[in-house]
Write a protein that holds these residues in place. Structure first.
Motif, PDB file in Angstrom:
ATOM      1  N   SER A 234       0.830  -1.201   0.000  1.00 25.90           N
ATOM      2  CA  SER A 234       0.000   0.000   0.000  1.00 25.90           C
ATOM      3  C   SER A 234       0.864   1.249   0.000  1.00 25.90           C
ATOM      4  N   GLY A 235       0.259   2.344  -0.441  1.00 25.62           N
ATOM      5  CA  GLY A 235       0.944   3.625  -0.468  1.00 25.62           C
ATOM      6  C   GLY A 235      -0.037   4.751  -0.258  1.00 25.62           C
ATOM      7  N   TYR A 236       0.462   5.991  -0.352  1.00 18.72           N
ATOM      8  CA  TYR A 236      -0.378   7.157  -0.139  1.00 18.72           C
ATOM      9  C   TYR A 236      -1.113   7.537  -1.423  1.00 18.72           C
ATOM     10  N   SER A 237      -2.414   7.701  -1.318  1.00 19.76           N
ATOM     11  CA  SER A 237      -3.201   8.173  -2.451  1.00 19.76           C
ATOM     12  C   SER A 237      -2.667   9.546  -2.867  1.00 19.76           C
ATOM     13  N   GLY A 238      -2.531   9.740  -4.159  1.00 17.23           N
ATOM     14  CA  GLY A 238      -1.941  10.986  -4.642  1.00 17.23           C
ATOM     15  C   GLY A 238      -0.502  10.776  -5.057  1.00 17.23           C
ATOM     16  N   GLN A 239       0.182   9.877  -4.352  1.00 19.86           N
ATOM     17  CA  GLN A 239       1.546   9.516  -4.740  1.00 19.86           C
ATOM     18  C   GLN A 239       1.555   8.250  -5.592  1.00 19.86           C
ATOM     19  N   VAL A 240       0.576   7.369  -5.329  1.00 21.20           N
ATOM     20  CA  VAL A 240       0.426   6.178  -6.159  1.00 21.20           C
ATOM     21  C   VAL A 240      -1.041   6.033  -6.544  1.00 21.20           C
ATOM     22  N   THR A 241      -1.282   5.337  -7.631  1.00 20.23           N
ATOM     23  CA  THR A 241      -2.637   5.020  -8.091  1.00 20.23           C
ATOM     24  C   THR A 241      -2.717   3.509  -8.253  1.00 20.23           C
ATOM     25  N   PRO A 242      -3.930   2.947  -8.370  1.00 21.03           N
ATOM     26  CA  PRO A 242      -4.028   1.512  -8.632  1.00 21.03           C
ATOM     27  C   PRO A 242      -3.255   1.089  -9.880  1.00 21.03           C
ATOM     28  N   ALA A 243      -3.323   1.901 -10.927  1.00 18.13           N
ATOM     29  CA  ALA A 243      -2.614   1.559 -12.164  1.00 18.13           C
ATOM     30  C   ALA A 243      -1.109   1.492 -11.937  1.00 18.13           C
ATOM     31  N   ILE A 244      -0.583   2.426 -11.150  1.00 21.94           N
ATOM     32  CA  ILE A 244       0.851   2.432 -10.856  1.00 21.94           C
ATOM     33  C   ILE A 244       1.227   1.214 -10.023  1.00 21.94           C
ATOM     34  N   LEU A 245       0.409   0.895  -9.018  1.00 21.32           N
ATOM     35  CA  LEU A 245       0.696  -0.272  -8.183  1.00 21.32           C
ATOM     36  C   LEU A 245       0.699  -1.552  -9.019  1.00 21.32           C
ATOM     37  N   VAL A 246      -0.279  -1.689  -9.899  1.00 26.00           N
ATOM     38  CA  VAL A 246      -0.349  -2.886 -10.730  1.00 26.00           C
ATOM     39  C   VAL A 246       0.858  -2.968 -11.661  1.00 26.00           C
ATOM     40  N   ALA A 247       1.196  -1.858 -12.276  1.00 31.54           N
ATOM     41  CA  ALA A 247       2.319  -1.852 -13.233  1.00 31.54           C
ATOM     42  C   ALA A 247       3.655  -2.094 -12.538  1.00 31.54           C
ATOM     43  N   ASP A 248       3.857  -1.477 -11.381  1.00 32.80           N
ATOM     44  CA  ASP A 248       5.165  -1.514 -10.726  1.00 32.80           C
ATOM     45  C   ASP A 248       5.334  -2.646  -9.718  1.00 32.80           C
ATOM     46  N   ARG A 249       4.231  -3.095  -9.098  1.00 35.30           N
ATOM     47  CA  ARG A 249       4.385  -3.991  -7.955  1.00 35.30           C
ATOM     48  C   ARG A 249       3.714  -5.345  -8.098  1.00 35.30           C
ATOM     49  N   LEU A 250       2.780  -5.510  -9.031  1.00 40.46           N
ATOM     50  CA  LEU A 250       2.006  -6.745  -9.082  1.00 40.46           C
ATOM     51  C   LEU A 250       2.885  -7.971  -9.293  1.00 40.46           C
ATOM     52  N   GLN A 251       3.828  -7.889 -10.211  1.00 40.32           N
ATOM     53  CA  GLN A 251       4.676  -9.049 -10.491  1.00 40.32           C
ATOM     54  C   GLN A 251       5.464  -9.454  -9.252  1.00 40.32           C
ATOM     55  N   GLU A 252       6.064  -8.488  -8.571  1.00 36.00           N
ATOM     56  CA  GLU A 252       6.841  -8.799  -7.376  1.00 36.00           C
ATOM     57  C   GLU A 252       5.945  -9.269  -6.237  1.00 36.00           C
ATOM     58  N   LEU A 253       4.758  -8.689  -6.146  1.00 34.23           N
ATOM     59  CA  LEU A 253       3.825  -9.093  -5.096  1.00 34.23           C
ATOM     60  C   LEU A 253       3.407 -10.557  -5.302  1.00 34.23           C
ATOM     61  N   ARG A 254       3.138 -10.925  -6.541  1.00 33.06           N
ATOM     62  CA  ARG A 254       2.764 -12.313  -6.817  1.00 33.06           C
ATOM     63  C   ARG A 254       3.920 -13.266  -6.540  1.00 33.06           C
ATOM     64  N   ALA A 255       5.133 -12.848  -6.857  1.00 37.19           N
ATOM     65  CA  ALA A 255       6.298 -13.692  -6.584  1.00 37.19           C
ATOM     66  C   ALA A 255       6.473 -13.891  -5.076  1.00 37.19           C
ATOM     67  N   ALA A 256       6.289 -12.814  -4.328  1.00 33.09           N
ATOM     68  CA  ALA A 256       6.399 -12.913  -2.872  1.00 33.09           C
ATOM     69  C   ALA A 256       5.300 -13.802  -2.315  1.00 33.09           C
ATOM     70  N   ALA A 257       4.075 -13.669  -2.839  1.00 36.69           N
ATOM     71  CA  ALA A 257       2.960 -14.506  -2.380  1.00 36.69           C
ATOM     72  C   ALA A 257       3.236 -15.980  -2.660  1.00 36.69           C
ATOM     73  N   SER A 258       3.876 -16.271  -3.784  1.00 37.96           N
ATOM     74  CA  SER A 258       4.226 -17.650  -4.116  1.00 37.96           C
ATOM     75  C   SER A 258       5.246 -18.202  -3.121  1.00 37.96           C
ATOM     76  N   ARG A 259       6.244 -17.391  -2.779  1.00 39.63           N
ATOM     77  CA  ARG A 259       7.243 -17.833  -1.789  1.00 39.63           C
ATOM     78  C   ARG A 259       6.592 -18.059  -0.427  1.00 39.63           C
ATOM     79  N   LEU A 260       5.704 -17.138  -0.045  1.00 34.72           N
ATOM     80  CA  LEU A 260       5.026 -17.282   1.238  1.00 34.72           C
ATOM     81  C   LEU A 260       4.148 -18.528   1.244  1.00 34.72           C
ATOM     82  N   GLY A 261       3.487 -18.804   0.124  1.00 38.89           N
ATOM     83  CA  GLY A 261       2.673 -20.003   0.021  1.00 38.89           C
ATOM     84  C   GLY A 261       3.508 -21.266   0.180  1.00 38.89           C
ATOM     85  N   GLN A 262       4.706 -21.256  -0.394  1.00 38.99           N
ATOM     86  CA  GLN A 262       5.601 -22.403  -0.252  1.00 38.99           C
ATOM     87  C   GLN A 262       6.042 -22.566   1.200  1.00 38.99           C
TER      88      GLN A 262
END
Length: 276
Positions: A234-262
């Motif tokens: 999460s971040g501050y509204s105005g500094q990040v948007t959903p589109a920015i989070l998806v573009a910049d963080r989704l891939q890494e977030l999914r990778a981290a979730a996969s490691r946590l699942g393991q």
């Protein structure tokens, strides 16, 4: 009775073993009845919140006071710091720190802001791990905090992971409240949002839990592929948007979730704990 307590009681009544200790259940229900908006209560308020008779609430409160988990000032009762020992026992016994903190720290070190892991408890999300660089005043995501699932990215991911009959039961019993002017509270709108989260595999929210909070969440899956928890950034509204989070963080977030699942799959006790 609170909606989340009602849902939990239904489950308990269906599977209640012969050895079930009613008095212990009542005491735990009383401890759970205290929260940020009910940090001190009279006997009658406790009884109403816990859905107990005044006599039953009084007996449980006297026991909890004697054990040191509840304090009393005049006619009002409050929790004591001893209750924190119950939470810390879970935290260390389940191995939460070793399982989750490395990835949460790495996420925050890379993107800043904050990252959390939560599970679904009735109508609420329960934060079981959190790491943050944020300092501004906003809704606190400390370990043990609870918030309505409908207003959070974590909650929507967890709801999307429910079976259809469980999701139907949730919408049949929940009374969504507006935490900000942007909180979605219409059940049909929320259902459509949850279905979309199922399809795309992530959820975003903007200013729905608190003003200034924009978040992206993904599911953490157990050994059988079921959703056992959710991870967000999460971040501050105005500094990040959903589109920015998806573009910049989704891939890494999914990778981290996969490691946590393991990590969870290698620890049956942890998986059972998160699924409880």
């Amino acid at each position: 009775m609170r909606d989340d307590a009602m849902m939990q009681e239904v489950c308990v009544n269906e599977d209640r073993p012969p050895e079930f200790v009613e008095a212990l259940a009542k005491g735990l229900t009383i401890l759970e009845s205290f929260d940020a908006t009910h940090n001190e209560m009279t006997l009658s308020e406790v009884a109403r919140r816990a859905d107990l008779t005044p006599a039953a609430a009084r007996r449980s409160l006297i026991t909890l006071v004697a054990l040191g988990y509840v304090g009393q000032v005049g006619k009002r009762f409050h929790l004591t710091p001893k209750v924190m020992g119950l939470g810390s026992a879970f935290y260390f016994a389940a191995g939460i720190d070793q399982a989750f903190q490395p990835d949460l720290r790495a996420m925050v070190e890379r993107f800043g802001d904050a990252s959390s892991v939560a599970t679904l408890q009735g109508h609420e999300v329960l934060y079981v791990a959190h790491y943050s660089q944020q300092r501004a005043r906003r809704a606190s995501a400390v370990v043990g905090a609870r918030y309505p699932a409908h207003a959070t990215s974590l909650g929507r991911v967890l709801l999307a992971g429910l079976a259809d009959e469980q999701l139907d039961a949730y919408f049949a019993s929940v009374e969504p409240v507006a935490l900000t002017s942007r909180t979605v509270t219409n059940r049909e709108d929320l259902r459509r949002i949850v279905y979309k989260v199922r399809e795309q595999g992530f959820a975003t929210t903007v200013d729905e839990l608190d003003y200034g909070v924009t978040a992206l969440a993904v599911p953490i899956r157990g050994a059988r592929g079921q959703t056992v928890a959710a991870l967000n950034s999460s971040g501050y509204s105005g500094q990040v948007t959903p589109a920015i989070l998806v573009a910049d963080r989704l891939q890494e977030l999914r990778a981290a979730a996969s490691r946590l699942g393991q990590n969870i799959a290698r620890n049956p006790v942890l998986e059972s704990t998160l699924s409880s």
